[in-house]
Design an enzyme around this catalytic site. Structure first.
Site, PDB file in Angstrom:
ATOM      1  N   LYS A  16       0.756  -1.205   0.055  1.00  0.00           N
ATOM      2  CA  LYS A  16      -0.052  -0.117   0.030  1.00  0.00           C
ATOM      3  C   LYS A  16       0.892   1.134  -0.011  1.00  0.00           C
ATOM      4  O   LYS A  16       2.252   1.080   0.283  1.00  0.00           O
ATOM      5  CB  LYS A  16      -1.079   0.143   1.162  1.00  0.00           C
ATOM      6  CG  LYS A  16      -0.154   0.180   2.578  1.00  0.00           C
ATOM      7  CD  LYS A  16      -1.256  -0.128   3.785  1.00  0.00           C
ATOM      8  CE  LYS A  16      -0.243  -0.086   5.102  1.00  0.00           C
ATOM      9  NZ  LYS A  16      -1.125  -0.462   6.253  1.00  0.00           N
ATOM     10  N   TYR A  28      15.088  30.617   7.430  1.00  0.00           N
ATOM     11  CA  TYR A  28      13.875  31.523   8.186  1.00  0.00           C
ATOM     12  C   TYR A  28      14.078  31.799   9.553  1.00  0.00           C
ATOM     13  O   TYR A  28      14.548  30.909  10.181  1.00  0.00           O
ATOM     14  CB  TYR A  28      12.636  30.861   7.775  1.00  0.00           C
ATOM     15  CG  TYR A  28      11.838  30.879   6.455  1.00  0.00           C
ATOM     16  CD1 TYR A  28      11.744  32.008   5.787  1.00  0.00           C
ATOM     17  CD2 TYR A  28      11.944  29.819   5.666  1.00  0.00           C
ATOM     18  CE1 TYR A  28      11.393  32.268   4.479  1.00  0.00           C
ATOM     19  CE2 TYR A  28      11.683  29.892   4.193  1.00  0.00           C
ATOM     20  CZ  TYR A  28      11.227  30.883   3.687  1.00  0.00           C
ATOM     21  OH  TYR A  28      10.750  31.118   2.338  1.00  0.00           O
TER      22      TYR A  28
HETATM   23  C1  LIG Z   1      -0.580  -1.763   6.678  1.00  0.00           C
HETATM   24  C2  LIG Z   1      -1.386  -3.215   7.093  1.00  0.00           C
HETATM   25  C3  LIG Z   1      -0.624  -4.424   7.247  1.00  0.00           C
HETATM   26  C4  LIG Z   1       1.010  -4.042   7.159  1.00  0.00           C
HETATM   27  O1  LIG Z   1       1.410  -3.643   8.507  1.00  0.00           O
HETATM   28  P1  LIG Z   1       3.023  -3.476   8.718  1.00  0.00           P
HETATM   29  O2  LIG Z   1       3.216  -3.227  10.077  1.00  0.00           O
HETATM   30  O3  LIG Z   1       3.404  -2.702   7.764  1.00  0.00           O
HETATM   31  O4  LIG Z   1       3.580  -4.973   8.235  1.00  0.00           O
HETATM   32  C5  LIG Z   1      -1.352  -5.445   7.299  1.00  0.00           C
HETATM   33  N1  LIG Z   1      -2.510  -5.323   7.594  1.00  0.00           N
HETATM   34  C6  LIG Z   1      -3.341  -4.483   7.371  1.00  0.00           C
HETATM   35  C7  LIG Z   1      -4.731  -4.470   7.468  1.00  0.00           C
HETATM   36  C8  LIG Z   1      -2.728  -3.027   7.087  1.00  0.00           C
HETATM   37  O5  LIG Z   1      -3.488  -1.998   6.942  1.00  0.00           O
END
Ligand SMILES: *Cc1c(COP(=O)(O)O)cnc(C)c1O
Length: 377
Positions: A47, A271
């Site tokens: 993702k 800044y």
């Molecule tokens: C992001 C996610 C994962 C992966 O989690 P990590 O800690 O990055 O391995 C797994 N299951 C769901 C439902 C997620 O949203």
């Protein structure tokens, strides 16, 4: 890059822009680390563009290294993997505007269903083929998934949908609320909830669908959470939220010095003049700022690597630039600085940046902006 190579490039008039390089060999090594901890099928979670590393690049490396499934948040992310030619089974679990049954069926993507209402809206659509669904139980996070109290109703509706061949239940999922703890005791409630969910699914006549609960942390620290499949995202790119396993950083961020100048003591930098030099020194500018993912809130320890030495970031982080103090060294324009990478020594890691910014490594890697060029090693 050597100093003489830089000099040659400089004479040629241009130099490489800020670049985030993805290192697929690190993903391969990380899958092997995960494999050493579990016999369950590994789902590579890619993702948010593979946690900023390039979803297709990470997915290809993970599948080649033995991951049997791919996971994404959205159906759009999943469809992009299909369009890139990835054929492994894919699950998408978040549907902000409802599940598009036709898109799921067409792309052959499994979708998680987390409520009676969501399933009802899916069943109200027509799709060219049966939509494969994973029933998502809330195992203690209160952020998604079907509460235990509505699980019976969800199963009843799913059975009706399956009898009508509109959907097929291919999986049951939960999510561990304590994702960053190497503490099996903390997971017992979620594991019990998952077992209960599966028992009810079997009793309702769905057979034995693929069951999954653990993300990276649970996978690396608690075999009781593994079930048939584990969903690993952070671990693929070198982040172990539990802090118990050394993983391989899978990206390197570099930027060229675009301006350099000697300054005297008492010179305000950036800044608000929030930093004032305390001695005669050299300042160099890197063309990366908070719009490119450099956190604006940084501790004074923050720095970058040049030729094996660490030089501090000084003054405020601007939208497009940071300034580094290189002391007695005067580096020519075009000299490459490593902002983070897996190299160790003077090179900061993603974890270092997270510590300097008071955040977690995930926000550093997912925050690198679109103006930064991408490459693959
Ligand atoms: C992001 C996610 C994962 C992966 O989690 P990590 O800690 O990055 O391995 C797994 N299951 C769901 C439902 C997620 O949203």
């Amino acid at each position: 890059m050597s100093r003489s190579a830089i000099a040659v490039q400089h004479r040629s008039g241009t130099f490489p822009p800020p670049t985030l390089e993805t290192l697929p060999v690190a993903v391969t090594a990380n899958v092997a680390r995960v494999r050493a901890r579990t016999r369950s099928t590994i789902m590579a979670v890619v993702k948010a563009d593979g946690y900023g590393h390039g979803a297709v690049t990470v997915a290809r490396a993970a599948v080649a290294a033995g991951a049997g499934w791919l996971g994404t948040t959205s159906l759009a992310e999943a469809s992009a993997l299909r369009a890139a030619g990835l054929e492994a089974p894919i699950l998408a679990w978040l549907h902000p505007s409802g599940i598009d049954a036709e898109a799921a069926a067409t792309a052959k993507v499994d979708v998680a269903v987390g409520s009676v209402d969501e399933l009802a809206r899916l069943l109200a659509q027509t799709a060219p083929t049966t939509v494969r669904i994973h029933l998502h139980m809330d195992t203690g996070m209160s952020r998604g998934g079907c509460p235990r109290a509505q699980w019976d109703e969800l199963l009843t509706l799913a059975r009706r949908g399956q009898q009508a061949r509109r959907v097929r239940v291919t999986g049951v999922m939960g999510h561990l609320p304590l994702a960053d703890r190497a503490d099996p005791v903390a997971n017992t409630g979620a594991v019990a909830g998952m077992r209960e969910a599966v028992r009810m699914v079997r009793a309702a006549g769905f057979g034995s669908p693929l069951t999954h609960l653990a993300a990276t942390s649970g996978t690396l620290t608690d075999p009781a959470t593994h079930f048939g499949l584990v969903r690993v995202g952070a671990g693929l790119v070198g982040i172990d939220p539990s802090g118990s396993v050394e993983m391989h950083g899978a990206s390197r961020l570099t930027a060229p010095i675009v301006h350099t100048a000697p300054v005297g003591a008492g010179t305000p930098v950036g800044y608000d003049g929030a930093y004032v030099t305390d001695r005669a020194t050299h300042l160099s500018v890197l063309p990366l700022g908070y719009a490119d993912g450099i956190p604006r809130e940084l501790s004074p320890q923050a720095g970058v690597e040049i030729y094996g030495h660490r030089f501090p970031v000084v003054g405020r982080v601007s939208m497009d630039q940071i300034v580094i103090d290189t002391g007695a060294e005067s580096f020519p324009v075009g000299t490459s600085a490593t902002v983070f990478g897996p190299d160790g020594g003077a090179t900061p890691s993603v974890h270092d940046w997270a510590r300097w910014a008071g955040t977690i490594p995930h926000t550093i890697v997912t925050g690198i902006g679109p103006r930064v060029s991408r490459s693959t090693a």
